[in-house]
Every structure is written in C-alpha cells, then in structure tokens.
Design a protein around this motif. Structure first.
Motif, PDB file in Angstrom:
ATOM      1  N   LEU A  86       0.166  -2.364   5.850  1.00  0.00           N
ATOM      2  CA  LEU A  86      -0.013  -0.815   5.470  1.00  0.00           C
ATOM      3  C   LEU A  86       1.197   0.093   6.396  1.00  0.00           C
ATOM      4  O   LEU A  86       1.734  -0.205   7.236  1.00  0.00           O
ATOM      5  CB  LEU A  86      -1.409  -0.270   6.183  1.00  0.00           C
ATOM      6  N   TYR A  87       1.833   1.043   5.639  1.00  0.00           N
ATOM      7  CA  TYR A  87       2.827   2.135   6.081  1.00  0.00           C
ATOM      8  C   TYR A  87       1.999   2.836   7.157  1.00  0.00           C
ATOM      9  O   TYR A  87       1.094   3.756   6.744  1.00  0.00           O
ATOM     10  CB  TYR A  87       3.527   2.809   4.958  1.00  0.00           C
ATOM     11  N   PRO A  88       2.079   2.732   8.413  1.00  0.00           N
ATOM     12  CA  PRO A  88       1.536   3.314   9.485  1.00  0.00           C
ATOM     13  C   PRO A  88       1.563   4.803   9.255  1.00  0.00           C
ATOM     14  O   PRO A  88       0.717   5.447   9.931  1.00  0.00           O
ATOM     15  CB  PRO A  88       2.005   2.724  10.559  1.00  0.00           C
ATOM     16  N   HIS A  89       2.758   5.157   8.883  1.00  0.00           N
ATOM     17  CA  HIS A  89       2.894   7.020   8.829  1.00  0.00           C
ATOM     18  C   HIS A  89       2.330   7.507   7.493  1.00  0.00           C
ATOM     19  O   HIS A  89       2.434   8.882   7.333  1.00  0.00           O
ATOM     20  CB  HIS A  89       4.266   7.136   9.289  1.00  0.00           C
ATOM     21  N   MET A  90       1.818   6.753   6.855  1.00  0.00           N
ATOM     22  CA  MET A  90       1.117   7.249   5.537  1.00  0.00           C
ATOM     23  C   MET A  90      -0.429   7.163   5.435  1.00  0.00           C
ATOM     24  O   MET A  90      -0.860   6.217   5.916  1.00  0.00           O
ATOM     25  CB  MET A  90       1.769   6.569   4.200  1.00  0.00           C
ATOM     26  N   ASN A  95      -0.341   5.423   0.847  1.00  0.00           N
ATOM     27  CA  ASN A  95      -0.123   4.182   0.982  1.00  0.00           C
ATOM     28  C   ASN A  95      -0.170   3.452  -0.518  1.00  0.00           C
ATOM     29  O   ASN A  95       0.344   2.761  -0.999  1.00  0.00           O
ATOM     30  CB  ASN A  95      -1.160   3.296   1.714  1.00  0.00           C
ATOM     31  N   PHE A  98       2.464   4.767  -3.230  1.00  0.00           N
ATOM     32  CA  PHE A  98       3.597   4.846  -2.835  1.00  0.00           C
ATOM     33  C   PHE A  98       4.622   3.833  -4.106  1.00  0.00           C
ATOM     34  O   PHE A  98       5.463   4.595  -4.408  1.00  0.00           O
ATOM     35  CB  PHE A  98       3.904   3.969  -1.525  1.00  0.00           C
TER      36      PHE A  98
ATOM     37  N   ILE B 274       5.915  -4.908   6.400  1.00  0.00           N
ATOM     38  CA  ILE B 274       6.012  -3.537   5.932  1.00  0.00           C
ATOM     39  C   ILE B 274       7.290  -3.416   5.162  1.00  0.00           C
ATOM     40  O   ILE B 274       7.019  -2.932   3.941  1.00  0.00           O
ATOM     41  CB  ILE B 274       5.984  -2.570   7.079  1.00  0.00           C
ATOM     42  N   CYS B 277       6.901  -5.395   1.843  1.00  0.00           N
ATOM     43  CA  CYS B 277       5.743  -4.892   1.089  1.00  0.00           C
ATOM     44  C   CYS B 277       6.401  -3.393   0.410  1.00  0.00           C
ATOM     45  O   CYS B 277       6.299  -3.541  -0.850  1.00  0.00           O
ATOM     46  CB  CYS B 277       4.848  -4.330   1.854  1.00  0.00           C
ATOM     47  N   ASP B 281       6.866  -3.074  -3.618  1.00  0.00           N
ATOM     48  CA  ASP B 281       6.366  -1.989  -4.307  1.00  0.00           C
ATOM     49  C   ASP B 281       7.634  -1.109  -4.969  1.00  0.00           C
ATOM     50  O   ASP B 281       7.285  -0.085  -5.635  1.00  0.00           O
ATOM     51  CB  ASP B 281       5.958  -0.807  -3.125  1.00  0.00           C
ATOM     52  N   ILE B 292      10.396   4.819   4.925  1.00  0.00           N
ATOM     53  CA  ILE B 292       9.776   3.901   5.827  1.00  0.00           C
ATOM     54  C   ILE B 292      10.344   3.891   7.460  1.00  0.00           C
ATOM     55  O   ILE B 292       9.919   4.062   8.285  1.00  0.00           O
ATOM     56  CB  ILE B 292       9.544   2.410   5.317  1.00  0.00           C
ATOM     57  N   PRO B 295      11.049   7.455   9.389  1.00  0.00           N
ATOM     58  CA  PRO B 295       9.830   8.113  10.059  1.00  0.00           C
ATOM     59  C   PRO B 295       9.179   6.977  10.937  1.00  0.00           C
ATOM     60  O   PRO B 295       8.772   7.389  12.160  1.00  0.00           O
ATOM     61  CB  PRO B 295       8.656   8.233   8.832  1.00  0.00           C
ATOM     62  N   LEU B 296       9.231   5.675  10.764  1.00  0.00           N
ATOM     63  CA  LEU B 296       8.770   4.938  11.940  1.00  0.00           C
ATOM     64  C   LEU B 296       9.648   4.836  13.104  1.00  0.00           C
ATOM     65  O   LEU B 296       9.269   4.290  14.165  1.00  0.00           O
ATOM     66  CB  LEU B 296       8.678   3.370  11.250  1.00  0.00           C
TER      67      LEU B 296
END
Lengths: 371, 383, 326
Positions: A86-90, A95, A98, B274, B277, B281, B292, B295-296
C-alpha cells in the motif's frame, strides 16, 4: 476473454537458470495456484507474468498476443503483493484510485469504481484513513480492493495471506474464494507455499520444483494420482510414506513384493520391462491401518513416538528389519485416540487401491501415457 | 536492562555523575560566551563570566565640586561623588557602596572609606560609603574640584548593548543577510537535482550504475581544497567570477556527492513492492518518482537539507574563495574571523554577541530538527 | 541587484528550471522520440527506458564532474606550473614544499591531528553513548553534547579562544590555574607543541557528538540477548562493554574513525581563526590558504598532498560500496 499460454518460458540470471521449459495453458476463469518449496521460482514465474521480471526464453501469450515486451500496466493484470505494498502516504481511497487516475479516467468513473469495491470488501468506513491506521486484515482487503477497482483480466496474488495470523488467514481465504465465485470469468493466478490454501482455492494446481513444473492438475488429481515422488510427498500432511518394493508381476495389475516379505497385487498397470525392477511403494499415513487377521502385512515395525491430537493419533515407527535405501521411518495416521507405548511392535496394512507405485521417482499411473 | 536484579546503585550514581561532568564540560564554554554577550564590557574585563550574577568592584574617577565658602583659614567642599557625571557614567546601574578611595590613578584604593585622609599641607579628604565627601583645603580651589579615584561595587547588569553595537556599527546585519543569501539557495537547488539522480541510481537499471555509485562514494571524501583553484579559474573564465551565483554553484557542486549518496541509500531502502505495484498500476518512472518516491523520501530530503544548510551557513573556506573580499560581500564567518577577531580582538562583549548572532540560526535549526539530523547521519554512515 | 532579491530569484529560477528540465525531457522522450504507440510500441518503450536514467542523472553528474571530478585533474595539472601559471616546472612546487620547514611543520601537525582527533572523538563519543544509554535524562544529555555540531568552526574557535584567554578574569583555563594552583596567566595557544592539542580539542569538542550519535545507534543495534548472556555468564559492566559490545560495533567505529580522520585533514577554519597558523600550529589546509590568491601552483600542490593522504580512505570506501551493491 483472458487465457494465458506459456511456451517454453525460461528465466536465467546470467549463467544461473532459475526456471526453464515452462509450458502451461491457463483457461479463462480458472484459479491457478502455483505451489512449491521456497526458492522453486513460483514468485519469479508470477512476476514474469506480471511483467516485473524479464522473460529470458520462450513466449508468454495473453489472449493469443505475445506480451513478453509489453510493460506491466498494459497487460491488463492486477497484482496483490505479499507485503500489500500500500502507498503509505495515501488514504485508502487514493490507494484504490491511483491506477485509475494514472489511466486518466473521469472523476465520476473513479468514484463509482472505488465505492463499489469498498462496498464489496466492507471498507467503506475506512476510505479516508491512511494504511498505518488499519489492521492487517483491513490492509489486505485494501490491497485486494485496489486490484478489483482496475477490473483486470487477470488477477495475480503473491502469497497474499502469509503476513496474516492463522485465524485471519482462514477468513481471508474464504473471502478470496467468494471473490472468485462472484467473478467467474476472471482468471486468477495465486502463489503460495501453503498446501491447504492451494487445495482449497485452486481449480488447478501447478507444482513447481527443480526449476520446472512437476505436475499440473486439480487438487484431487494431485492427491489421488501424484505423478512423482516429489508431488506425492509435497501434497498431504504428514507426507506420503515411501517403502522399498520389487515388482514381481506385470500387466493390467502389478504384483509387488512388500518390505514385510509378503506379496500383494495393486490395480495399477505396468509394462513387462519393469519386471524385477526396484520401485517405491507409496502409502499415505491416513491410508495405513493396524493389520487385522487376514490382512496382507505391508510392513512390520516398532513404535517410536505417538502424537495424540484427539481426532487422530500420528504414530512414528521404525521398521523391525532395516531395508535398503530408505530412512526407515514410517508414519501412520490412525483415527481416534490410541495409547500405544514406545517399543510396541506393530504390523501395518493398507488397501491395494490406496497404493502408489513409483519407478525412478515417476508414478506408474502416468508411465503408459508417456511411453 | 533496567530490571536486572542486584545492580549496584553506586554504579548508577557513578554513571550519572560522569555524564553530568561530560555534559558540563561540553556546554560550559558556550554558556560562558553566551553570558558574556550580555555583559557590559567593563564588567567582562573586571570579573569572570561565572561571577556575572554578582556585583563587580569597579574603579572609577570623578572630580569634586568647587562651590565653596571660606571657613576661617581653609576652604571646605562637600557633596556626593556620584553627582559627578564622569564618575556616574562608569556605573551602568545603581552604584553600590564605595569601598576605598585615593587621589592618584595608580592607587585608587589608597585610603579606607569613611576615614579622613591627610593629603599633606593641611589638605584632607573624607569619602563615605555612600559617596558623600568632604574636601578641606587651605587654598581656594577656584573653579576646579579635586580629582578623586575610588572603587565601588557595580551591581550585575545584563544588557543588549553588545548586540546593538554588533548589528548597527559593525555591519553584522549586512553579513547576516549575506549568509542567508548564500545558504538558502545553496540548500534548495541541489535537492531536486540530487533526488532525481538518487532515484535513477536506486531504482533504474542501466549498465554502469554500480560504477557511478562507487564514483560518487569516492567523491564524498575529495578535499574541497583541491577544487578551489581550478573551479575559481573556471568561474573567472566563464564570467561568473567571485559572486553569489558563483558560491551557489560551488556549494551545489560540493554538496552533491553527499546529497546523492544519502538520498540513494534512503530510496534504495524503500519497499520494492510499492514501486512495482505502482508500475503495475500504470505509473511511468516520472510519475513513480513524483507521486511515490518524493513524498516517501521527505525525511531523507529534510536530513540533507539540514546538513547542507548548516554546512553552507557555517562555511568559511568556500566563502573566502568564491565571494569577493569587499565588506559588502562578507558573510558572518568571514566577518568574525577576518574583521572582528582582528579589530576588536579584546572586546569580548562584541565578539560574543557577534558569535551568537551567527550561531543562533543553526542552533535553532539544530534543536528543532535534531530528529532528522540524526536520521540523516545514520543513513550516511552506518551500513 | 540586491543580493537577497537575487537569491530569491535564483531559488525560483533554479527550482522551476529543474522541474521544467525533468518534465519536458521526459515528455520529449515519451512523446516525440520514442512514442508509446504505433507498430513499434514495445521497442519504443524499451528504448525510452534505456535513455531515461540518463535524463534523470545528467544534471547531477554534470555538476559532480565540473565541481569535483575535473578539479582533481585540474589541480594536479596546475600544480606542475609556476606561480603565474605560464611556465611548466614539473615537480618544482613539490620540491619546494619538501624543502620548506613550514610545510614539514604543517605536515607533521596534520598527522598529529589525523591521529589524535579521531581517537579522542571516538573515545569521548563511545563514553557518552554508553553513559547516556540508560539514563532517564540521556536524550537531553546527548542533545547537549551533540549541539556543537551545529556551531560553525569559526564560532567554536571563538568560544574556545574565550576559554583560553590569558586574563584570568576572562578565560576559564587561567582562572582555574590561578584559583586552584596559583599559577600565573599562561597563553595556552603559545605553548610550543602542546598548543596544537588545545586547537585539536576544539575539533574534538565538535566531533564527539557525531561519534556519539552514530555509536549510540550502533550500541542499540546490538542484540540484547548477547548482553544478557554475558551478564548471566558473570561479566561485570566493564567486561560487558569492552568484550561484548565494542567488538560488535567495531565496523561502525571504523566508519566513524575514518570519517573524522578525513574531516581533520580538511578543516582550516580553526587554525585560521585562533592562531592564524602562528606559534607552530600550521596545518596543511591553512598552509594551503596562505598561498591561495598568491601562488596557485604552490596552493594546488599542497591540496594534492592532502588528496594523496585521503586516497587510501577513498579507495577503501569505494571497495566497501561496491561490496554492498552486489
């Protein structure tokens, strides 16, 4: 609308072959499970289908199109990762949205898809939370929801349950089964090392070992007619006993000399060339019983240890006479509770139709078909 | 580990005391200068900063009045020495009691306070603790009073005068703005450039990637000294010369290896799933980076930003070489090292205030963002 | 133009320039050069993905090349020429350096710095890390010991010059000497040879926090079971520390040690702001600065000597990095 065909697919890292000679047809609507011991390449194969690993030999076709060089996003697949990824910041909503946003879908379209998926997976109350505020099971469902939203032709699952605790694993397994049921025309490929998951979910199981496919078949095929000693011992728990035996008669039925010295006929055809050949006689622990009067004794043994589980008792035994080429231990799974002390001699028997015969590791069941 | 049975309490005490000693040793120098920056310059040279809370005995001089009337064969002048402007000016606050007095600059404590000193020739002088005096002289003093030297306690006084002086008359405010002007662009510009490079070194496959990473690790320890002459010559050749753009570019270049190295280590540690993924996507590399990775990677970006800011703010060497030596271009470190330490070498109040003007911003950054700093240090050195 | 305004403009231009570069170069690659459509779609995507890393990394590589890689060669080249740069004099600058007593002084002092500063910083850092580890106020203590890291070398020099001041009413050192031992004022920065150590201590004061932070994290990373096993085996706290903990964090100690060593070879600010290299305290970086703007040939030669001293560390770091990548 989504069938897959793997022709001679291979993967190597430089000189090292990881997978080779993979031939597999996957029909639309099937739920295919890849199982195998760790390091057998099952995840690599899944990632090759996803397009995350380059295919170094052979071709992969989706719906008749060779997709070896097509990037993941254009293959019409969705993937659920072991770590959920999972994208941790969304938020949960972002998610799930996206992929659709990247595909430049319209806002109402995205909203509708996300709402529907959330409903289906009971995630509606959590849509605005960040992944870190969810439990393991919820995260797992978000990961699945994220793939549903995209409505892919093929779902790929990479050990999706291995990060869950035992109780949740059973519940989620059922949810995945229901999900499949609700989408009968979608193809799913599922990787696991857990044979219970494989047996319960799969329409067909692909057992991978030694860089290749060991056997493909329905769960019961694999249980009832394992093609080789590897599959025989991999499916079922405890593993199938393999006892040394010798063929004394061939034909429609096969006559065997058993470890106990007695002879027995099993309803498996064998070619004349195998007369006098040394074979492995396979019997599942649950098919063994304590020999009654009139039974042909399969093996004479001495009890080593018993595990009393309530519904069954698992008995570990040493043979009375050590026989060649075997680690010697025999395991029997006897229904109910048995109090047997160590050292007790025990004669074991089994029905002929429950026996498997392997010559050089391969089952006689499939010998004729192959030759 | 705090629960282990039978742990000796003396050992715990010893480690408490040892820690305290170490901490004191580490902060006392800074504390001393900090206290001194608020002290009056006379007080600084009269007593150590560790006595700052106490009164300081200062010596001063004044002159008595001259209004007198003959009393028989002599003249008598009385008044209070603190009414004299010069005497009063020596004390920043309310002066304390006079402890001694004299009539020669060399011996300001010649006579005990409260006694009558015989000055010879019939001349006497009495000074009381409160500063009142009686001067008796056989000759008419005319309009010229008597010089009196005396010692009196001056109460502790903290003042912002040093800061005022530093910021107004010493051009420190200009230097402050210059430092800010150097540090902020030199911090921000490298970040984005380094982040893209770090992403490609962490997550994109290409042939000589390993070689490039090794090269950047190598550049990490190249002494800046080596770059000074060739880069300055290059700047002169292309017309940048010694200027702000020049120093921004120089800092960008010198900070780049650390930036790329730090960010690459961090990004390479992000979960592969991630990123894959996102690829499934349908995200392109550019989208993966922007939506992605960036921000991370905020913690790592913050770490590097803090490093680079502290380094550019505190730098002396690059500023001396890449900025003109004219006063209007001086950053604070250059100002302190080249100007103040020379011209105000002994004036510790001013020096201290200047020092604290220059270290206030880094200290504020340090205490508020320490978490990121520590994280960055760990990412940069522990593997 | 006002430098502050110029600074703001630079930030805006620089950042938006970067964004524009990365965005449009990607766009050009994906839409114009190798569009992801048409009959050669897969081929085009593959090609675009081969080029893309270079788009991403180019600006950084360019800057690294101009500001660090090229100067190594540029300095080496320049050091073979005389003061004006017009005449090739081979190793003349190096010969002159070797013959100069000042250079030998600076070289030996620098060697002293490179040995003593890391040793003392690591020792203090290890001590502080271990002491603060179990204390309730450990984090506050760490924060204070770490604080000098934020202070500029010039600021730190000023702080310690104040401590070292000759007047016993100003300098703490002389106040203590006078108060406790009745010894008259001493200018510690002028005591031959030992004054170097008073300067080194300024750097130790700064670097100890760095060592402490990293070693403390390493100490925390030690599996607690090993320490507990040692306690059960009867080790006292000192034995636990030196025989169980220190060996386990040895690789980290090496990293910290070399990092500080490299630092102590490069820092010129402290000597410059305290003694100006007088009283026998010259080190290579400050010695180099005495030639800067006056004799580029000699200055680059000194810089190259520093580079040669740092070279072994550089090589071992590169080896280490290559091992980690594989």
């Amino acid at each position: 609308m989504a069938s897959l065909k793997l022709n001679d697919v291979a993967k190597s890292y430089g000189e090292v072959d990881v997978l080779k000679d993979i031939d597999l047809d996957i029909r639309q609507g099937e739920l295919i499970v890849f199982v195998g011991p760790s390091g057998c390449g099952k995840s690599t194969l899944l990632r090759m289908i996803a397009g995350l690993e380059k295919i170094t030999g052979g071709t992969l076709e989706i719906d008749g199109q060779v997709v070896n060089e097509v990037p993941p996003a254009q293959r019409g697949i969705a993937m659920v990762f072991q770590s959920y990824a999972l994208y941790p910041h969304m938020t949960v909503r972002d998610n799930m949205a996206f992929a659709l946003k990247l595909a430049k879908k319209s806002k109402p379209e995205i909203d509708a898809a996300v709402t529907a998926a959330a409903e289906k997976l009971q995630l509606t109350p959590y849509l605005d939370r960040l992944p870190k505020a969810l439990s393991g099971g919820q995260r797992q469902r978000v990961a699945i929801g994220r793939s549903i939203v995209r409505d892919p032709k093929v779902y790929l699952f990479d050990e999706p349950l291995s990060n869950l605790d035992a109780a949740l694993r059973v519940a989620t397994r059922l949810e995945i089964a229901q999900l499949k049921e609700s989408m009968p025309d979608r193809t799913m490929i599922y990787v696991t090392h857990d044979q219970v998951e494989a047996m319960t979910l799969a329409s067909r199981i692909v057992v991978l070992a030694n860089k290749g496919i060991s056997q493909v078949g329905t769960p019961l095929d694999l249980y009832l007619k394992p093609a080789n000693t590897f599959v025989a011992q991999f499916i079922g728990s405890p593993a199938m006993n393999l006892l040394p035996a010798r063929i004394t008669g061939t034909g429609e039925d096969t006559r065997l000399r058993l470890p106990s010295g007695a002879e027995m006929t099993v309803p498996i055809p064998s070619p004349a060339s195998l007369r006098d050949a040394a074979v492995a006689l396979g019997v599942r622990p649950e098919n063994l019983r304590v020999a009654a009067d009139g039974d042909t004794v399969l093996v004479q043994s001495k009890v080593q240890i018993t595990e009393k589980l309530g519904e069954v008792t698992v008995v570990y035994m040493d043979p009375v006479r050590a026989f060649e080429g075997d680690d010697g231990q025999t395991i029997a799974k006897l229904p109910g509770i048995h109090r047997i002390s160590a050292g007790t001699p025990l004669d074991l028997a089994a029905d002929p139709q429950d026996m498997h015969v392997f010559h050089q590791g391969k089952s006689l069941h499939y010998l004729e078909a192959r030759s | 580990m705090d629960n282990i049975a039978g742990q000796k309490s003396s050992f715990v005490w010893a480690s408490n005391i040892a820690t305290l000693t170490l901490v004191l040793l580490w902060i006392i120098p800074t504390l001393g200068l900090f206290v001194s920056s608020f002290r009056d310059r006379d007080q600084i040279s009269a007593s150590g900063w560790w006595k700052a809370p106490f009164a300081v005995e200062l010596t001063a001089r004044g002159r008595t009045g001259a209004d007198t009337a003959p009393e028989g064969d002599h003249f008598s002048v009385s008044g209070n020495i603190f009414d004299d402007r010069e005497a009063r000016a020596a004390f920043t606050g309310d002066p304390g009691a006079v402890s001694a007095f004299g009539i020669k600059g060399a011996e300001p404590r010649a006579f005990q306070v409260g006694t009558t000193a015989d000055l010879g020739g019939g001349e006497t002088l009495t000074v009381n603790p409160d500063g009142s005096y009686v001067w008796v002289t056989p000759e008419d003093p005319g309009n010229r009073g008597k010089r009196i030297y005396f010692a009196a306690k001056s109460p502790p006084k903290l003042t912002l005068a040093n800061y005022r002086t530093v910021l107004t008359s010493d051009n420190m405010s200009r230097a402050f703005m210059n430092t800010l002007t150097v540090a902020v662009p030199a911090t921000i510009i490298p970040i984005l450039v380094a982040a893209f490079a770090a992403y490609s070194l962490a997550w994109m496959e290409f042939k000589i990637r390993g070689l490039l990473i090794a090269g950047i690790v190598g550049l990490l320890v190249v002494p800046i000294q080596l770059a000074l002459v060739p880069v300055l010559n290059l700047h002169n050749a292309v017309g940048i010369g010694q200027s702000f753009p020049g120093i921004w570019l120089a800092h960008t270049g010198f900070g780049m290896p650390l930036a790329v190295y730090l960010l690459r280590n961090y990004m390479a540690g992000l979960p592969r799933d991630i990123i894959e993924c996102a690829r499934v996507d349908g995200a392109t590399d550019f989208q993966i980076f922007v939506k992605i990775i960036l921000p991370l990677s905020l913690p790592a970006l913050a770490s590097f930003a803090i490093f680079q800011f502290l380094w550019t703010w505190n730098d002396l060497l690059v500023a001396k070489v890449f900025l003109p030596s004219a006063d209007e271009y001086k950053v604070m470190t250059v100002k302190i090292a080249d100007d103040l330490l020379g011209s105000r070498g002994g004036d510790w109040g001013i020096l201290a205030a200047a020092a604290f003007v220059s270290i206030a911003v880094p200290l504020a950054v340090f205490f508020s963002l320490q978490r990121f700093l520590v994280r960055g240090l760990l990412a940069g050195s522990v593997k | 133009m006002n430098p502050v305004f110029q600074g703001l403009t630079t930030i805006v231009l620089g950042v938006s320039g970067c964004i524009a570069y990365f965005y449009t170069s990607n766009l050009v690659l994906d839409r114009v050069l190798y569009p992801a459509r048409g009959p050669r779609i897969t081929e085009n995507i593959a090609r675009a993905n081969q080029i893309r890393p270079w788009l991403f990394i180019f600006p950084a590589l360019f800057v690294l090349f101009v500001y660090l890689a090229y100067p190594v060669v540029g300095s080496a080249f320049r050091s073979l020429f005389n003061r004006s740069g017009a005449d090739f004099i081979g190793l003349g600058n190096y010969v002159a350096l070797l013959q100069s007593p000042d250079f030998r002084r600076a070289f030996l002092n620098n060697a002293l710095w490179a040995l003593f500063v890391p040793a003392a910083s690591v020792a203090f850092g290890l001590l502080a890390a271990q002491l603060t580890d179990k204390l309730a106020w450990g984090n506050a203590a760490k924060s204070l010991i770490f604080m000098p890291m934020a202070i500029s070398f010039v600021g730190a020099s000023l702080i310690w010059k104040f401590v070292y001041a000759v007047d016993s009413d100003i300098g703490l050192v002389n106040a203590i000497l006078l108060g406790l031992f009745g010894v008259g004022p001493v200018d510690v920065l002028q005591i031959p040879f030992w004054n170097n150590f008073f300067l080194m201590f300024i750097l130790i004061w700064i670097q100890t926090g760095f060592a402490m932070v990293i070693l403390s994290a390493a100490l925390r990373g030690i599996p607690e079971e090993t320490v507990e096993a040692a306690i059960i085996d009867g080790a006292n706290p000192f034995q636990t520390f030196f025989r169980i903990k220190v060996p386990q964090i040895f690789p980290t100690i090496v990293v910290v040690w070399t990092t500080i060593t490299v630092g102590s070879l490069k820092i010129f600010d402290i000597v410059y702001a305290t003694t100006g290299g007088n009283f026998g305290t010259e080190i290579l970086p400050s010695y180099m600065m005495s030639f800067m703007f006056r004799d580029d040939g000699r200055a680059t030669a000194v810089a190259l000597v520093i580079m040669i001293i740092v070279l072994p560390v550089m090589i071992s770091n590169i080896r280490q990095a290559q091992k980690e990548i594989r």
